[in-house]
Design a protein around this motif. Structure first.
Motif: not given
Length: 236
Positions: A1-3, A23, A27, A29, A211, A215, A218
């Protein structure tokens, strides 16, 4: 999950950066991206594609004054910068005995100086805001004995590695993480044309690389800093 709520991306027209932008924005951003002066048409087109979610700023990332202004503008737009992805870089195959001095200067500027001059402005912003994460792109073979023909390129990337490791040490007290991915050849059309006889199936897919970069940056990855992360071939 991208935060990651906000991000900056250098060399936004590179293939890997294009995947990062897609990406991240998909998500949620908000992104400020950087390109070179002269790319006004492409910048406008890219902003229109992601209307309201992307701002593209143009300038010379090896110029200290321009870098300071660009970083300040990005901070003004985003308010807080969670992550910075630095995709600037060029490749050439040359022996030390015949590489042109101008080509060595180009390699040094694209592969190291943009990271140093502009990257440190983002780093200083992250220090002042109490945290953040910077991700650079180096090269896998900097971790090996370097064969003939790769020296000039790898020298610029090894300088980048030194910047990553030592800048991470400087950022430890202010919660700023600094890392780099070290891929083998990235599977782009430019690289396929340059190396038509190579086994492209072993190359790194730029979408997969993007990706992985997301990751590893994060906000939860507070323990990861000063790492040179090798990406040996195509990821599945």
């Amino acid at each position: 999950m991208n935060t990651i709520r906000t991000a900056t991306i250098a060399a936004c027209f590179s293939v890997t950066a294009q995947h990062l932008i897609e990406k991240l924005i998909t998500s949620g951003t908000r992104v400020v991206a950087f390109g070179r002066i002269g790319d006004e048409a492409r910048a406008k087109s890219l902003e229109e594609k992601y209307s309201g979610h992307l701002t593209v700023l143009l300038g010379d990332l090896t110029d200290e004054k321009q870098s300071q202004e660009l970083a300040a503008k990005a901070s003004e737009i985003l308010g807080h910068i969670d992550a910075h992805f630095h995709c600037s870089g060029i490749y050439t195959w040359s022996h030390w005995t015949d590489v042109e001095v101008s080509k060595m200067s180009d390699l040094w500027n694209a592969n190291f100086m943009t990271a140093f001059v502009f990257g440190r402005e983002i780093f200083k912003l992250m220090e002042s805001q109490g945290g953040g994460s910077l991700m650079f792109v180096s090269a896998r073979d900097t971790a090996r004995n370097i064969p003939a023909g790769f020296g000039p390129y790898m020298a610029s990337k090894m300088a980048l590695n030194a910047l990553v490791e030592s800048l991470a040490a400087e950022g430890s007290s202010s919660n700023v993480q600094v890392n780099a991915v070290l891929p083998t050849i990235v599977d782009t059309e430019v690289n396929r044309q340059a190396l038509p006889e190579a086994d492209h199936s072993t190359w790194v897919d730029p979408a997969d690389l993007a990706e992985l970069m997301i990751e590893l940056t994060q906000p939860s990855k507070t323990y990861l800093s000063g790492s040179l992360i090798t990406v040996n071939n195509k990821m599945h």
